[in-house]
Design a protein around this motif. Structure first.
Motif, short mmCIF file in Angstrom:
data_model
loop_
_atom_site.label_atom_id
_atom_site.label_comp_id
_atom_site.label_asym_id
_atom_site.label_seq_id
_atom_site.Cartn_x
_atom_site.Cartn_y
_atom_site.Cartn_z
N CYS A 6 0.71 -1.73 -0.20
CA CYS A 6 -0.14 0.03 0.01
C CYS A 6 1.32 1.35 0.36
O CYS A 6 1.55 1.00 1.04
CB CYS A 6 -1.16 0.28 1.36
N ILE A 17 -4.62 4.95 6.40
CA ILE A 17 -4.06 3.54 7.03
C ILE A 17 -3.26 3.99 7.75
O ILE A 17 -2.39 4.84 8.94
CB ILE A 17 -2.96 3.54 5.37
N ASP A 36 3.59 -0.82 -2.52
CA ASP A 36 3.17 -0.95 -3.34
C ASP A 36 4.02 -1.25 -4.44
O ASP A 36 3.65 -0.22 -5.61
CB ASP A 36 2.39 -0.62 -3.56
N THR A 42 -2.89 -0.78 -3.67
CA THR A 42 -3.09 0.18 -3.06
C THR A 42 -4.53 0.80 -3.38
O THR A 42 -5.28 1.72 -2.65
CB THR A 42 -1.74 1.75 -3.92
N ALA A 45 -6.93 -0.75 -1.17
CA ALA A 45 -7.25 0.53 -0.09
C ALA A 45 -7.78 1.65 -0.55
O ALA A 45 -8.59 1.47 0.64
CB ALA A 45 -5.94 0.38 0.46
#
Length: 59
Positions: A6, A17, A36, A42, A45
């Motif tokens: 991420c 996060i 990432d 990402t 997320a």
């Protein structure tokens, strides 16, 4: 979420996060680096935790 990492500095994600762990050999297996390199983590997320700021999540 388990995925490819991420980008925790991403403007749409950075406020939401709160942590992560590296379960791979990437970055020498350092558990604290979960960069990432593929973009998929990402993106996922962003679906889960992006800030609603009127902008698209660009990876």
């Amino acid at each position: 979420m388990l995925d490819s990492g991420c980008d925790i500095s991403h403007p749409d994600l950075k406020e939401n996060i709160i942590g992560g762990l590296n379960f791979t050999n990437d970055d020498g297996g350092d558990k604290t680096i979960f960069t990432d390199y593929l973009g998929h983590g990402t993106h996922v997320a962003g679906i889960i935790a992006a800030t609603d700021n009127g902008k698209e999540l660009l990876v």
